[in-house]
Design an enzyme around this catalytic site. Structure first.
Site, mmCIF file in Angstrom:
data_model
loop_
_atom_site.group_PDB
_atom_site.id
_atom_site.type_symbol
_atom_site.label_atom_id
_atom_site.label_comp_id
_atom_site.label_asym_id
_atom_site.label_seq_id
_atom_site.Cartn_x
_atom_site.Cartn_y
_atom_site.Cartn_z
ATOM 1 N N GLY A 180 0.840 -1.198 0.000
ATOM 2 C CA GLY A 180 0.000 0.000 0.000
ATOM 3 C C GLY A 180 0.870 1.241 0.000
ATOM 4 N N GLY A 236 6.288 -2.593 2.919
ATOM 5 C CA GLY A 236 5.880 -3.019 4.255
ATOM 6 C C GLY A 236 6.151 -4.496 4.453
ATOM 7 N N THR A 285 5.086 1.830 5.992
ATOM 8 C CA THR A 285 3.706 1.496 6.333
ATOM 9 C C THR A 285 3.122 2.644 7.134
ATOM 10 O OG1 THR A 285 2.331 0.235 7.890
ATOM 11 C CG2 THR A 285 4.679 0.031 8.191
ATOM 12 N N ASP A 305 0.778 2.191 9.017
ATOM 13 C CA ASP A 305 0.342 1.564 10.274
ATOM 14 C C ASP A 305 1.433 1.566 11.342
ATOM 15 O OD1 ASP A 305 -1.883 1.033 8.792
ATOM 16 O OD2 ASP A 305 -1.713 -1.152 8.866
ATOM 17 N N ARG A 332 -4.332 -2.695 10.865
ATOM 18 C CA ARG A 332 -4.785 -4.094 10.864
ATOM 19 C C ARG A 332 -4.392 -4.799 12.152
ATOM 20 N NH1 ARG A 332 -5.939 -6.242 5.894
ATOM 21 N NH2 ARG A 332 -5.710 -8.344 6.693
ATOM 22 N N HIS A 350 -8.634 5.081 3.095
ATOM 23 C CA HIS A 350 -7.485 5.478 2.279
ATOM 24 C C HIS A 350 -7.184 6.969 2.321
ATOM 25 C CE1 HIS A 350 -8.677 1.518 0.946
ATOM 26 N NE2 HIS A 350 -7.422 1.340 0.641
ATOM 27 N N ARG A 402 -3.913 7.561 3.658
ATOM 28 C CA ARG A 402 -2.722 7.258 2.847
ATOM 29 C C ARG A 402 -2.420 8.361 1.836
ATOM 30 N NH1 ARG A 402 -3.419 1.039 2.015
ATOM 31 N NH2 ARG A 402 -3.393 1.499 -0.199
#
Ligand code: F6P
Length: 365
Positions: A14, A118, A141, A143, A187, A287, A290
């Site tokens: 991503g 990632g 990432t 995240d 996640r 998104h 992002r």
């Protein structure tokens, strides 16, 4: 006379704000050393199909530090180690095409690869390295769930966007005396939800690391009501789940791709409405987190990651990932970085701070 150097660079998984800044730093640092840089498009796809490559020189990376996305394109669907192919009887099987990747890498005259990605991209990188491909990885990432680096670029931007969203949602929630449930990406780790939630003073923050008790959440909402605060902001990470329950997934199923999470905010909102009688609304940030230009912090670390990757190639530190270990950038084995996801430690200072501020983390009583 040193041998001419030619390196490849690709972005996988991503996207994250800051990818272009990394590419810029790689291209300019390499050019300083007299190396050529070849951009590999769409993650590892460009190493399976060599038409998907483009030389990158200084003009190609001009003014891209602040640009979101990636000029090379990305995908989280191309795994050369398990590539979908037509199987017998019309089905689909996966085949290992890593041999082609290595052959194409040599055919392109490359001496080394900078792979930016990632967890998934790095796992593939580790296998390609073991098969003889000299590469250095840059972690990516939003995240922020990668071991070995204290932070990845893109995370700060995502947190800023989520914080801004919560700030805006607070006023409308207050005006209508509603409960707003906001879902953020994350996640396996709740870093974005935690940091944005604390920064924007969410009333409830639900993380993948702390299975939540919906009754505890509702008690908090009702306690606020009794204090005359008729609205609440609930920040929930997409990977959060109730005690004894499962994560909520969407029905999007794509071959060779991890199951897509999404929908926990709707579930939480419905349960809060049922149990408290409060009007609830939801927003999935998705998104949006992002996109957009990287923050100053992300620009700077992305440029530092890119320059450090070229230095690592120069030093022959193949099979390594650049990690930010303030104040330095260092090279650590990729295998170490992907050994396990970096989750929010339950005793970390930010979690303690959230509790000290009276934010409900959904813990069962
Ligand atoms: O890993 C980053 C991430 O942003 C996750 O939080 C999220 O589940 C996933 O990517 C979504 O990816 P996409 O919708 O692009 O496949």
């Amino acid at each position: 006379v040193p041998a001419p150097k030619r390196i490849g660079v690709c972005t996988g998984g991503g996207d994250a704000p800051g990818l272009n800044a990394v590419i810029r730093a790689v291209v300019l640092s390499a050019a300083r050393l007299g190396w050529e840089v070849l951009g590999i498009k769409h993650g590892y796809q460009g190493l399976l199909d060599v038409s998907q490559t483009r030389p990158l020189t200084e003009p190609d990376v001009r003014e891209i530090t602040a640009l979101g996305g990636t000029i090379l394109g990305t995908t989280n669907r191309v795994n050369p180690l398990a590539f979908p192919a037509p199987g017998p009887g019309g089905g689909t099987v996966t085949v290992d095409r890593s041999g082609e990747v290595l052959a194409n890498f040599r055919a392109l005259g490359l001496d080394a690869l900078v792979t930016i990605g990632g967890d998934g991209t790095l796992r593939i990188a580790q296998r390609l390295f073991e098969q003889g491909l000299p590469l250095v990885a840059v972690p990516k990432t939003i995240d922020n769930d990668l071991e070995a680096t204290v932070v990845t670029f893109g995370f700060d931007t995502a947190v800023s966007t989520a914080t801004d969203a919560l700030d805006r949602l607070r006023t409308t929630a207050e005006a209508h005396r509603r409960v707003m449930v906001v879902e953020a990406m994350g996640r396996l780790a709740g870093w974005i939800a935690l940091h944005a939630g604390v920064a924007a003073t969410a009333d409830v923050i639900l993380l993948p690391e702390i299975p939540f008790d919906i009754d505890a959440v509702c008690r908090h909402v009702l306690a606020r009501e009794r204090q005359g605060l008729g609205y609440s902001l609930v920040m929930v990470a997409e990977g959060a789940r109730p005690v004894g329950g499962e994560v909520v997934t969407t029905d999007v199923r794509e071959a060779g791709h991890e199951v897509k999470l999404g929908g926990i905010a709707a579930l939480v909102a419905t349960q809060i409405a049922e149990r408290t009688g409060k009007e609830t609304r939801t927003l999935v940030l998705g998104h949006l987190l992002r996109g957009g230009p990287p923050t100053t912090f992300d620009r700077l670390i992305a440029l530092r990651f890119g320059a450090a990757a070229v230095r690592a190639i120069q030093a022959g530190q193949f099979g390594s990932m650049i990690a930010l270990d303030p104040p330095v950038m260092k090279a650590v084995p990729i295998a170490e970085a992907v050994s396990r996801p970096r989750r929010v430690p339950l005793d970390c200072d930010t979690v303690q701070t959230a509790r000290s501020l009276g934010i409900c983390l959904g813990d069962p009583a």
